[in-house]
Scaffold this motif. Structure first.
Motif, mmCIF file in Angstrom:
data_model
loop_
_atom_site.group_PDB
_atom_site.id
_atom_site.type_symbol
_atom_site.label_atom_id
_atom_site.label_comp_id
_atom_site.label_asym_id
_atom_site.label_seq_id
_atom_site.Cartn_x
_atom_site.Cartn_y
_atom_site.Cartn_z
ATOM 1 N N GLU A 174 1.682 -11.211 11.959
ATOM 2 C CA GLU A 174 2.970 -10.583 11.700
ATOM 3 C C GLU A 174 2.812 -9.785 10.413
ATOM 4 O O GLU A 174 2.235 -10.288 9.453
ATOM 5 C CB GLU A 174 4.066 -11.635 11.536
ATOM 6 N N VAL A 175 3.315 -8.551 10.381
ATOM 7 C CA VAL A 175 3.049 -7.677 9.239
ATOM 8 C C VAL A 175 4.337 -7.083 8.679
ATOM 9 O O VAL A 175 5.204 -6.630 9.427
ATOM 10 C CB VAL A 175 2.091 -6.518 9.628
ATOM 11 N N ALA A 176 4.452 -7.095 7.369
ATOM 12 C CA ALA A 176 5.497 -6.372 6.656
ATOM 13 C C ALA A 176 4.807 -5.413 5.699
ATOM 14 O O ALA A 176 3.717 -5.705 5.205
ATOM 15 C CB ALA A 176 6.402 -7.334 5.894
ATOM 16 N N SER A 199 -1.473 2.416 5.411
ATOM 17 C CA SER A 199 -0.754 1.153 5.635
ATOM 18 C C SER A 199 -0.315 1.006 7.083
ATOM 19 O O SER A 199 -0.370 -0.090 7.657
ATOM 20 C CB SER A 199 0.459 1.049 4.708
ATOM 21 N N GLU A 200 0.116 2.103 7.711
ATOM 22 C CA GLU A 200 0.569 2.036 9.104
ATOM 23 C C GLU A 200 -0.599 1.707 10.035
ATOM 24 O O GLU A 200 -0.461 0.903 10.964
ATOM 25 C CB GLU A 200 1.223 3.357 9.516
ATOM 26 N N GLU A 231 0.856 -1.194 0.000
ATOM 27 C CA GLU A 231 0.000 0.000 0.000
ATOM 28 C C GLU A 231 0.885 1.234 0.000
ATOM 29 O O GLU A 231 1.800 1.351 0.816
ATOM 30 C CB GLU A 231 -0.893 -0.026 1.240
ATOM 31 N N ASP A 232 0.625 2.185 -0.924
ATOM 32 C CA ASP A 232 1.490 3.355 -1.046
ATOM 33 C C ASP A 232 1.102 4.503 -0.125
ATOM 34 O O ASP A 232 1.904 5.410 0.092
ATOM 35 C CB ASP A 232 1.522 3.851 -2.499
ATOM 36 N N ASP A 284 -2.705 -3.634 -2.905
ATOM 37 C CA ASP A 284 -3.445 -2.523 -3.512
ATOM 38 C C ASP A 284 -3.139 -2.494 -5.011
ATOM 39 O O ASP A 284 -2.005 -2.749 -5.429
ATOM 40 C CB ASP A 284 -3.027 -1.197 -2.863
ATOM 41 N N LEU A 285 -4.136 -2.181 -5.823
ATOM 42 C CA LEU A 285 -3.942 -2.171 -7.270
ATOM 43 C C LEU A 285 -3.236 -0.918 -7.765
ATOM 44 O O LEU A 285 -2.443 -0.960 -8.700
ATOM 45 C CB LEU A 285 -5.290 -2.310 -7.979
#
Length: 232
Positions: free
Chosen positions: A27-29, A14-15, A8-9, A52-53
């Protein structure tokens, strides 16, 4: 612990998403663009990709296509576009699910957990028909469904299906000719507590029909649902 790669940009989005997913035990990257996403996936892998596209650089569609060349990891596409054509395109590229913005976090977590359960190595998916050997491949005319290896062949040629497409086909094949409602399909192939729209079934059916070839294997019953109908 299930590892989710969030591609996600928009950093604020995203955060916040990563924070909430971690609270749910994932767990997230995070990757902010397509190139970073592919690098992160190659180096560290993931159990699920939330993609995300609309990304800078390499678009989400190309990221999905590239991942599918080497991995069957579940991919959930996220987009502000809710047009059925866009959903079908995403599914044809190999996505296991398609979520449109805005969506509730509760719905997203439910979808992630459902995909994780359905694609687990020892997981379920549709139940094989009973018989002398329930693990034996099911042969329906030119169609061969092997639930043990999760592979499908048509006229001897392997058909490349996503995990969700396989589960959908295998479920419909448990009772050939029977009509299954969209709600019934969602409860058995997705999750009993599905929060998304029923039209996701239609998008997966459309993608599956195209992959199975000229014969209309999956027929729509107006106002009811779908059935698997082998050629006469």
């Amino acid at each position: 612990m299930t590892r989710v790669l969030v591609v996600e940009d928009e950093e604020s989005y995203s955060e916040a998403l990563a924070y909430m997913l971690r609270k749910e035990g994932f767990e997230v990257a995070i990757a902010a663009d397509g190139n970073t996403a592919l690098t992160e996936f190659d180096r560290n892998g993931a159990d699920i990709v939330l993609l995300d596209l609309m990304l800078p650089g390499i678009p989400g569609t190309e990221v999905c296509r590239t991942i599918r060349q080497s991995s069957s990891v579940p991919v959930i596409m996220v987009s502000a576009k809710d047009d059925e054509v866009d959903q079908i395109l995403g599914l044809e590229l190999g996505a296991d699910d398609y979520v449109t913005k805005p969506f509730s976090f509760r719905e997203l977590v439910a979808r992630i957990r459902a995909v994780a359960r359905r694609t687990a190595p020892a997981g379920g998916g549709a139940t094989a028909p009973t018989g002398d050997d329930p693990t034996a491949p099911q042969v329906i005319g030119p169609l061969r469904i092997d639930r043990r290896t999760r592979r499908v062949h048509m006229d001897g040629d392997e058909v490349q299906l996503t995990a969700k497409e396989f589960d959908l086909l295998a479920f419909l094949a448990t009772d050939i000719g029977a009509v299954h409602t969209r709600t019934e399909i969602l409860e058995n192939v997705w999750d009993a507590h599905w929060y998304g729209p029923t039209k996701t079934v239609d998008a997966h059916v459309a993608s599956l029909r195209k992959k199975l070839g000229a014969h209309d294997w999956i027929q729509a019953v107006r106002g009811v649902g779908f059935r698997l109908e082998p050629p006469a």
